[in-house]
Design a protein around this motif. Structure first.
Motif, PDB file in Angstrom:
ATOM      1  N   THR A 150      27.469  11.738 -49.944  1.00 26.34           N
ATOM      2  CA  THR A 150      26.504  12.610 -49.427  1.00 26.34           C
ATOM      3  C   THR A 150      27.256  13.861 -48.351  1.00 26.34           C
ATOM      4  O   THR A 150      27.916  13.232 -47.509  1.00 26.34           O
ATOM      5  CB  THR A 150      25.405  12.175 -48.604  1.00 26.34           C
ATOM      6  OG1 THR A 150      24.896  10.922 -49.423  1.00 26.34           O
ATOM      7  CG2 THR A 150      24.320  12.870 -48.113  1.00 26.34           C
ATOM      8  N   PHE A 151      27.045  15.009 -48.739  1.00 25.17           N
ATOM      9  CA  PHE A 151      27.526  16.038 -47.965  1.00 25.17           C
ATOM     10  C   PHE A 151      26.698  17.052 -47.063  1.00 25.17           C
ATOM     11  O   PHE A 151      25.581  17.460 -47.870  1.00 25.17           O
ATOM     12  CB  PHE A 151      28.506  16.801 -48.943  1.00 25.17           C
ATOM     13  CG  PHE A 151      29.601  16.168 -49.360  1.00 25.17           C
ATOM     14  CD1 PHE A 151      30.846  16.133 -48.705  1.00 25.17           C
ATOM     15  CD2 PHE A 151      29.449  15.487 -50.600  1.00 25.17           C
ATOM     16  CE1 PHE A 151      31.807  15.319 -49.249  1.00 25.17           C
ATOM     17  CE2 PHE A 151      30.590  14.784 -51.033  1.00 25.17           C
ATOM     18  CZ  PHE A 151      31.767  14.883 -50.681  1.00 25.17           C
ATOM     19  N   ARG A 152      26.776  17.191 -45.986  1.00 27.59           N
ATOM     20  CA  ARG A 152      26.079  18.283 -45.301  1.00 27.59           C
ATOM     21  C   ARG A 152      26.901  19.072 -44.397  1.00 27.59           C
ATOM     22  O   ARG A 152      28.258  18.880 -44.506  1.00 27.59           O
ATOM     23  CB  ARG A 152      24.846  17.712 -44.294  1.00 27.59           C
ATOM     24  CG  ARG A 152      23.728  17.216 -45.109  1.00 27.59           C
ATOM     25  CD  ARG A 152      22.634  16.680 -44.327  1.00 27.59           C
ATOM     26  NE  ARG A 152      22.932  15.546 -43.531  1.00 27.59           N
ATOM     27  CZ  ARG A 152      22.546  14.241 -43.850  1.00 27.59           C
ATOM     28  NH1 ARG A 152      22.312  13.956 -45.055  1.00 27.59           N
ATOM     29  NH2 ARG A 152      22.847  13.312 -42.955  1.00 27.59           N
ATOM     30  N   LYS A 153      26.524  20.125 -43.660  1.00 27.83           N
ATOM     31  CA  LYS A 153      27.416  21.002 -43.100  1.00 27.83           C
ATOM     32  C   LYS A 153      27.809  20.549 -41.226  1.00 27.83           C
ATOM     33  O   LYS A 153      26.669  20.427 -40.903  1.00 27.83           O
ATOM     34  CB  LYS A 153      27.128  22.259 -43.217  1.00 27.83           C
ATOM     35  CG  LYS A 153      27.272  23.050 -44.849  1.00 27.83           C
ATOM     36  CD  LYS A 153      26.572  24.292 -44.487  1.00 27.83           C
ATOM     37  CE  LYS A 153      26.266  24.717 -46.290  1.00 27.83           C
ATOM     38  NZ  LYS A 153      26.005  26.030 -46.225  1.00 27.83           N
ATOM     39  N   PHE A 154      28.982  20.407 -41.117  1.00 25.85           N
ATOM     40  CA  PHE A 154      29.087  19.931 -39.718  1.00 25.85           C
ATOM     41  C   PHE A 154      30.185  21.190 -39.077  1.00 25.85           C
ATOM     42  O   PHE A 154      30.905  21.716 -39.703  1.00 25.85           O
ATOM     43  CB  PHE A 154      29.627  18.632 -39.404  1.00 25.85           C
ATOM     44  CG  PHE A 154      28.810  17.529 -40.110  1.00 25.85           C
ATOM     45  CD1 PHE A 154      28.162  17.050 -39.199  1.00 25.85           C
ATOM     46  CD2 PHE A 154      28.625  17.168 -41.399  1.00 25.85           C
ATOM     47  CE1 PHE A 154      27.051  15.916 -39.619  1.00 25.85           C
ATOM     48  CE2 PHE A 154      27.711  16.498 -41.933  1.00 25.85           C
ATOM     49  CZ  PHE A 154      27.176  15.608 -41.040  1.00 25.85           C
ATOM     50  N   CYS A 155      30.239  20.921 -37.875  1.00 25.19           N
ATOM     51  CA  CYS A 155      31.104  21.926 -37.161  1.00 25.19           C
ATOM     52  C   CYS A 155      32.525  21.334 -37.161  1.00 25.19           C
ATOM     53  O   CYS A 155      32.522  20.118 -37.028  1.00 25.19           O
ATOM     54  CB  CYS A 155      30.473  21.980 -35.643  1.00 25.19           C
ATOM     55  SG  CYS A 155      31.699  22.839 -34.337  1.00 25.19           S
ATOM     56  N   CYS A 156      33.520  21.909 -37.519  1.00 27.08           N
ATOM     57  CA  CYS A 156      34.792  21.563 -37.537  1.00 27.08           C
ATOM     58  C   CYS A 156      35.179  21.134 -36.343  1.00 27.08           C
ATOM     59  O   CYS A 156      36.223  20.177 -36.312  1.00 27.08           O
ATOM     60  CB  CYS A 156      35.854  22.590 -38.199  1.00 27.08           C
ATOM     61  SG  CYS A 156      35.326  23.005 -40.111  1.00 27.08           S
ATOM     62  N   GLU A 157      35.025  21.741 -35.132  1.00 26.98           N
ATOM     63  CA  GLU A 157      35.569  21.343 -33.882  1.00 26.98           C
ATOM     64  C   GLU A 157      34.808  20.105 -33.383  1.00 26.98           C
ATOM     65  O   GLU A 157      35.104  19.586 -32.315  1.00 26.98           O
ATOM     66  CB  GLU A 157      35.417  22.567 -33.061  1.00 26.98           C
ATOM     67  CG  GLU A 157      36.555  23.706 -33.376  1.00 26.98           C
ATOM     68  CD  GLU A 157      36.012  24.508 -34.510  1.00 26.98           C
ATOM     69  OE1 GLU A 157      36.738  24.972 -35.170  1.00 26.98           O
ATOM     70  OE2 GLU A 157      34.856  24.411 -34.877  1.00 26.98           O
ATOM     71  N   ASN A 158      33.540  19.864 -33.847  1.00 25.91           N
ATOM     72  CA  ASN A 158      32.792  18.775 -33.160  1.00 25.91           C
ATOM     73  C   ASN A 158      31.994  18.253 -34.475  1.00 25.91           C
ATOM     74  O   ASN A 158      30.994  18.905 -34.631  1.00 25.91           O
ATOM     75  CB  ASN A 158      31.863  19.407 -32.141  1.00 25.91           C
ATOM     76  CG  ASN A 158      30.985  18.255 -31.471  1.00 25.91           C
ATOM     77  OD1 ASN A 158      30.940  16.888 -31.775  1.00 25.91           O
ATOM     78  ND2 ASN A 158      30.404  18.397 -30.319  1.00 25.91           N
ATOM     79  N   LYS A 159      32.218  17.023 -34.907  1.00 24.86           N
ATOM     80  CA  LYS A 159      31.899  16.552 -36.216  1.00 24.86           C
ATOM     81  C   LYS A 159      30.434  15.959 -35.624  1.00 24.86           C
ATOM     82  O   LYS A 159      29.557  15.641 -36.937  1.00 24.86           O
ATOM     83  CB  LYS A 159      32.784  15.389 -36.649  1.00 24.86           C
ATOM     84  CG  LYS A 159      34.071  15.978 -37.085  1.00 24.86           C
ATOM     85  CD  LYS A 159      34.032  16.929 -38.232  1.00 24.86           C
ATOM     86  CE  LYS A 159      35.312  17.074 -38.833  1.00 24.86           C
ATOM     87  NZ  LYS A 159      36.260  17.721 -37.829  1.00 24.86           N
ATOM     88  N   LYS A 160      30.037  16.043 -34.574  1.00 29.62           N
ATOM     89  CA  LYS A 160      28.701  15.447 -34.126  1.00 29.62           C
ATOM     90  C   LYS A 160      27.710  16.484 -34.383  1.00 29.62           C
ATOM     91  O   LYS A 160      26.549  16.188 -34.174  1.00 29.62           O
ATOM     92  CB  LYS A 160      28.615  14.575 -32.803  1.00 29.62           C
ATOM     93  CG  LYS A 160      29.594  13.456 -32.971  1.00 29.62           C
ATOM     94  CD  LYS A 160      29.466  12.697 -31.379  1.00 29.62           C
ATOM     95  CE  LYS A 160      30.207  11.552 -31.371  1.00 29.62           C
ATOM     96  NZ  LYS A 160      30.326  10.870 -30.168  1.00 29.62           N
ATOM     97  N   LEU A 161      28.110  17.794 -34.239  1.00 27.07           N
ATOM     98  CA  LEU A 161      27.423  18.988 -34.470  1.00 27.07           C
ATOM     99  C   LEU A 161      26.853  19.443 -35.813  1.00 27.07           C
ATOM    100  O   LEU A 161      27.638  19.664 -36.572  1.00 27.07           O
ATOM    101  CB  LEU A 161      27.761  19.762 -33.750  1.00 27.07           C
ATOM    102  CG  LEU A 161      27.022  21.370 -33.573  1.00 27.07           C
ATOM    103  CD1 LEU A 161      25.984  21.025 -32.916  1.00 27.07           C
ATOM    104  CD2 LEU A 161      27.951  22.316 -32.809  1.00 27.07           C
ATOM    105  N   GLU A 162      25.764  18.910 -36.363  1.00 23.96           N
ATOM    106  CA  GLU A 162      25.225  19.245 -37.709  1.00 23.96           C
ATOM    107  C   GLU A 162      24.676  20.632 -37.529  1.00 23.96           C
ATOM    108  O   GLU A 162      23.948  21.091 -36.740  1.00 23.96           O
ATOM    109  CB  GLU A 162      24.238  18.219 -38.280  1.00 23.96           C
ATOM    110  CG  GLU A 162      24.030  18.476 -39.592  1.00 23.96           C
ATOM    111  CD  GLU A 162      23.163  17.327 -40.265  1.00 23.96           C
ATOM    112  OE1 GLU A 162      22.703  17.484 -41.519  1.00 23.96           O
ATOM    113  OE2 GLU A 162      22.934  16.473 -39.674  1.00 23.96           O
ATOM    114  N   LEU A 163      24.862  21.683 -38.840  1.00 26.41           N
ATOM    115  CA  LEU A 163      24.246  22.707 -38.886  1.00 26.41           C
ATOM    116  C   LEU A 163      22.805  22.862 -39.072  1.00 26.41           C
ATOM    117  O   LEU A 163      22.293  23.828 -38.690  1.00 26.41           O
ATOM    118  CB  LEU A 163      24.948  23.728 -40.030  1.00 26.41           C
ATOM    119  CG  LEU A 163      24.597  24.826 -40.359  1.00 26.41           C
ATOM    120  CD1 LEU A 163      24.915  25.823 -38.832  1.00 26.41           C
ATOM    121  CD2 LEU A 163      25.287  25.688 -41.575  1.00 26.41           C
ATOM    122  N   ASN A 164      22.435  21.776 -39.806  1.00 26.02           N
ATOM    123  CA  ASN A 164      20.902  21.802 -39.856  1.00 26.02           C
ATOM    124  C   ASN A 164      20.310  22.766 -40.814  1.00 26.02           C
ATOM    125  O   ASN A 164      19.170  23.359 -40.354  1.00 26.02           O
ATOM    126  CB  ASN A 164      19.984  21.450 -38.828  1.00 26.02           C
ATOM    127  CG  ASN A 164      20.398  20.052 -38.254  1.00 26.02           C
ATOM    128  OD1 ASN A 164      20.610  19.208 -39.106  1.00 26.02           O
ATOM    129  ND2 ASN A 164      20.413  19.966 -37.016  1.00 26.02           N
TER     130      ASN A 164
END
Length: 280
Positions: A150-164
């Motif tokens: 499963t793939f969604r978009k995340f911040c490269c610098e902070n993997k816990k931050l999702e683009l939503n």
């Protein structure tokens, strides 16, 4: 369009292997898969098994082999099974039996086409529904042994931050080795050709029998197989890949003579629709 006799003759001339004959098709065939998923109850249960946490609402429509093009001269895509679940979710489910280096880029094209099609209907981007592109594969696209990727978009610098942004892409591997839920496993096992005593699989098999008795659907499959072979092997269509515009026009004329409509020609050759119409 060809007569029934011509369709039979052209299809038989393809000399397709036994597993490509209508009576022998399995759920992993994208055409038969679409016909099975036109049953709303079966489609709903499949989505509940694939996306147990997504709270899929009532399915409003299921379109199979649905061509969508945003703009007159844009390249179109064709969805295996396009599902409008409710006002908040739209899903494209693709049955994929051949591995390809372009598979990941295809998911991007499908997401773009779904979003563009919805926006063209006047929906504000704020109200865009969540979009899922799901590939059910008879191979492991990432060679890691998983049933589900499963793939969604995340911040490269902070993997816990999702683009939503509402986009989700999934790859299901019918031959995965890890542990998944019993219901998901039963469905993927059946896609892989393994039997199951799961009641849902029994309903799928009943729908497959129903589909194979439908004479109209059988003809549709034959025509689709003929056209797929034409596109794959016709030397004029191959010439398109070499960028020869004059040979593209020649290919378009040839396809018109074979009964293709302008949308199909536009999608396959990327010629402007107006140019195709002038050739008729």
């Amino acid at each position: 369009m060809w007569s029934e006799e011509e369709i039979e003759a052209r299809f038989n001339a393809l000399n397709l292997p036994a597993d490509r004959q209508w009576e022998n098709l399995k759920l992993s065939n994208d055409f038969l898969f679409g016909k099975v998923m036109q049953d709303i109850e079966i489609c709903s249960e499949m989505l509940r098994r694939i996306l147990p946490a997504a709270n899929i609402g009532k399915i409003r429509s299921v379109q199979i082999q649905a061509p969508i093009r945003s703009g007159v001269d844009s390249r179109g895509v064709r969805f295996d099974t396009l599902i409008d679940a409710d006002e908040k979710k739209v899903l494209d489910v693709e049955m994929q039996t051949s591995d390809s280096i372009h598979l990941m880029k295809r998911t991007r094209a499908y997401h773009l086409s779904m979003g563009g099609n919805i926006l063209e209907k006047g929906v504000s981007y704020i109200d865009l529904p969540d979009a899922f592109v799901i590939f059910i594969c008879t191979f492991d696209p990432f060679k890691l042994g998983r049933h589900v990727y499963t793939f969604r978009k995340f911040c490269c610098e902070n993997k816990k931050l999702e683009l939503n942004d509402g986009e989700t892409t999934m790859f299901l591997n019918a031959y995965g080795k890890d542990r998944v839920g019993k219901k998901m496993k039963a469905f993927l096992d059946f896609v892989a050709g393994r039997e199951s005593d799961d009641p849902f699989i029994h309903e799928i098999k009943k729908r497959m029998v129903f589909a194979k008795l439908n004479r109209k659907w059988r003809q549709e499959y034959m025509v689709a197989s003929i056209r797929e072979t034409d596109v794959r092997y016709d030397e004029h269509v191959k010439a398109f890949a070499e960028g020869d515009y004059s040979r593209q026009l020649k290919a378009a004329r040839n396809m018109i003579a074979r009964g293709y409509d302008e949308d199909e020609i536009h999608t396959l050759l990327e010629l402007p629709v107006d140019e195709i119409r002038r050739l008729k």
